[in-house]
Design a protein around this motif. Structure first.
Motif, mmCIF file in Angstrom:
data_model
loop_
_atom_site.group_PDB
_atom_site.id
_atom_site.type_symbol
_atom_site.label_atom_id
_atom_site.label_comp_id
_atom_site.label_asym_id
_atom_site.label_seq_id
_atom_site.Cartn_x
_atom_site.Cartn_y
_atom_site.Cartn_z
ATOM 1 N N ASP A 190 0.829 -1.210 0.000
ATOM 2 C CA ASP A 190 0.000 0.000 0.000
ATOM 3 C C ASP A 190 0.863 1.261 0.000
ATOM 4 N N LEU A 191 1.962 1.214 0.725
ATOM 5 C CA LEU A 191 2.856 2.373 0.772
ATOM 6 C C LEU A 191 3.415 2.659 -0.626
ATOM 7 N N ALA A 192 3.741 1.592 -1.339
ATOM 8 C CA ALA A 192 4.250 1.749 -2.713
ATOM 9 C C ALA A 192 3.199 2.425 -3.590
ATOM 10 N N SER A 193 1.954 1.984 -3.465
ATOM 11 C CA SER A 193 0.863 2.582 -4.245
ATOM 12 C C SER A 193 0.677 4.048 -3.866
ATOM 13 N N TYR A 194 0.750 4.322 -2.571
ATOM 14 C CA TYR A 194 0.559 5.685 -2.064
ATOM 15 C C TYR A 194 1.661 6.622 -2.558
ATOM 16 N N LEU A 195 2.888 6.105 -2.643
ATOM 17 C CA LEU A 195 4.034 6.945 -3.025
ATOM 18 C C LEU A 195 4.397 6.827 -4.506
ATOM 19 N N GLY A 196 3.598 6.070 -5.251
ATOM 20 C CA GLY A 196 3.802 5.991 -6.695
ATOM 21 C C GLY A 196 5.029 5.210 -7.109
ATOM 22 N N THR A 197 5.269 4.068 -6.443
ATOM 23 C CA THR A 197 6.417 3.243 -6.805
ATOM 24 C C THR A 197 6.031 1.770 -6.646
ATOM 25 N N THR A 198 7.008 0.870 -6.510
ATOM 26 C CA THR A 198 6.721 -0.563 -6.383
ATOM 27 C C THR A 198 7.153 -1.058 -5.002
ATOM 28 N N PRO A 199 6.546 -2.169 -4.517
ATOM 29 C CA PRO A 199 6.960 -2.720 -3.217
ATOM 30 C C PRO A 199 8.452 -3.074 -3.188
ATOM 31 N N GLU A 200 8.967 -3.550 -4.336
ATOM 32 C CA GLU A 200 10.392 -3.915 -4.405
ATOM 33 C C GLU A 200 11.277 -2.683 -4.167
ATOM 34 N N THR A 201 10.859 -1.562 -4.791
ATOM 35 C CA THR A 201 11.630 -0.320 -4.625
ATOM 36 C C THR A 201 11.563 0.153 -3.171
ATOM 37 N N ILE A 202 10.379 0.055 -2.565
ATOM 38 C CA ILE A 202 10.230 0.453 -1.156
ATOM 39 C C ILE A 202 11.207 -0.346 -0.291
ATOM 40 N N SER A 203 11.201 -1.676 -0.456
ATOM 41 C CA SER A 203 12.084 -2.534 0.352
ATOM 42 C C SER A 203 13.544 -2.187 0.120
ATOM 43 N N ARG A 204 13.911 -1.975 -1.164
ATOM 44 C CA ARG A 204 15.306 -1.657 -1.494
ATOM 45 C C ARG A 204 15.731 -0.329 -0.872
ATOM 46 N N LYS A 205 14.836 0.683 -0.985
ATOM 47 C CA LYS A 205 15.170 2.015 -0.463
ATOM 48 C C LYS A 205 15.242 2.009 1.070
ATOM 49 N N PHE A 206 14.350 1.218 1.715
ATOM 50 C CA PHE A 206 14.419 1.091 3.178
ATOM 51 C C PHE A 206 15.775 0.513 3.582
ATOM 52 N N ASN A 207 16.214 -0.514 2.842
ATOM 53 C CA ASN A 207 17.518 -1.134 3.141
ATOM 54 C C ASN A 207 18.652 -0.138 2.918
ATOM 55 N N ASP A 208 18.554 0.658 1.841
ATOM 56 C CA ASP A 208 19.569 1.682 1.556
ATOM 57 C C ASP A 208 19.652 2.686 2.705
ATOM 58 N N LEU A 209 18.469 3.161 3.140
ATOM 59 C CA LEU A 209 18.424 4.162 4.220
ATOM 60 C C LEU A 209 18.986 3.581 5.516
ATOM 61 N N GLU A 210 18.764 2.271 5.714
ATOM 62 C CA GLU A 210 19.304 1.617 6.913
ATOM 63 C C GLU A 210 20.824 1.512 6.820
ATOM 64 N N GLU A 211 21.322 1.108 5.656
ATOM 65 C CA GLU A 211 22.771 0.980 5.465
ATOM 66 C C GLU A 211 23.482 2.325 5.653
ATOM 67 N N ARG A 212 22.790 3.395 5.276
ATOM 68 C CA ARG A 212 23.400 4.730 5.388
ATOM 69 C C ARG A 212 23.231 5.323 6.792
ATOM 70 N N GLY A 213 22.609 4.540 7.684
ATOM 71 C CA GLY A 213 22.535 4.959 9.085
ATOM 72 C C GLY A 213 21.427 5.940 9.419
ATOM 73 N N TYR A 214 20.418 6.062 8.532
ATOM 74 C CA TYR A 214 19.324 7.004 8.798
ATOM 75 C C TYR A 214 18.179 6.352 9.583
ATOM 76 N N ILE A 215 17.924 5.065 9.288
ATOM 77 C CA ILE A 215 16.826 4.369 9.966
ATOM 78 C C ILE A 215 17.289 2.983 10.398
ATOM 79 N N LYS A 216 16.481 2.356 11.279
ATOM 80 C CA LYS A 216 16.705 0.945 11.626
ATOM 81 C C LYS A 216 15.356 0.247 11.520
ATOM 82 N N GLN A 217 15.322 -0.863 10.788
ATOM 83 C CA GLN A 217 14.086 -1.636 10.656
ATOM 84 C C GLN A 217 14.049 -2.662 11.785
ATOM 85 N N ILE A 218 13.261 -2.363 12.819
ATOM 86 C CA ILE A 218 13.202 -3.226 13.995
ATOM 87 C C ILE A 218 12.423 -4.499 13.673
#
Length: 234
Positions: A190-218
């Motif tokens: 749903d987040l992908a639909s809301y933000l105009g992208t794909t679930p795969e991109t959402i997951s990839r970008k979340f992982n990128d943001l985590e690797e760069r130290g901005y977020i942590k996926q608990i």
């Protein structure tokens, strides 16, 4: 996903809890709430059942009493665009308050859901009788218009990564408890639909943001913001 069996309940208590949940009514006196309650009917929907389709006549306000509803539109390509997710106390169908119209979107129960319905004619009477309710409706319209304009601007001007970062920052703000953790209000699909992208991109970008130290996926939906300033610069 067609409209299934609709069950009507006319129990005063559930109506009252429904009406008193809604910010535009919860400031009214008990006597006024009882009056509005008398014009309300309770309707139940099963998970994945459509509450209304685009093109259906719009003649009622739908207030979520229990459950969760997704409002979405379909592009000409058939692709879904999530507009918003409604929780108890939220409402949809507000365009029916002012004119005879048809729904431009679809409303679907995400879980078993109970909704309170108020017909246009009854609601218009209340708006005339209780100006404070009219002001609350206008305020809600204003909020939705602002959110819609913000979303449209983002789609046309910002890259997906920025859209995700801003969404995460705003989710933290909405939780408003001073914590740096929050639970995503919707699935990644749903987040992908809301933000105009794909679930795969959402997951990839979340992982990128985590690797760069901005977020942590608990967990799958629980997010901790580690570096808010950095996130806002993405």
């Amino acid at each position: 996903m067609d409209k299934g069996n609709i069950h009507h309940h006319h129990t005063g208590k559930s109506h009252k809890s429904c009406v008193s949940l809604v910010p535009m009514f919860n400031h009214l006196e008990d006597e006024q709430l009882d009056e509005i309650m008398g014009a309300t009917q309770s309707v139940s929907y099963k998970k994945n059942e459509l509450i209304y389709h685009a093109g259906d006549e719009s003649d009622s306000l739908y207030i979520i009493n229990k459950g969760k509803v997704r409002i979405y539109r379909l592009a000409e390509s058939g692709k879904e665009q999530l507009v918003r997710i409604l929780n108890p106390g939220d409402f949809t169908g507000e365009m029916a308050l002012f004119s005879e119209s048809t729904h431009e979107s679809y409303a679907e129960a995400m879980v078993n859901t109970k909704i309170c319905l108020i017909k246009r004619s009854d609601l218009q009477e209340f708006l005339v009788k209780y100006p404070s309710v009219s002001l609350k409706v206008i305020a809600e319209f204003s909020n939705r218009l602002e959110a819609s304009e913000k979303q449209t601007t983002r789609f046309s001007t910002e890259k997906v990564e920025t859209r995700i970062a801003l969404y995460l920052a705003e989710s933290l703000d909405q939780e408003g408890t001073g914590t740096i953790e929050f639970t995503l209000s919707m699935s990644k699909k749903d987040l992908a639909s809301y933000l105009g992208t794909t679930p795969e991109t959402i997951s990839r970008k979340f992982n990128d943001l985590e690797e760069r130290g901005y977020i942590k996926q608990i967990t799958h939906k629980r997010i901790k913001i580690v570096d808010l300033d950095g996130l806002l610069l993405v």
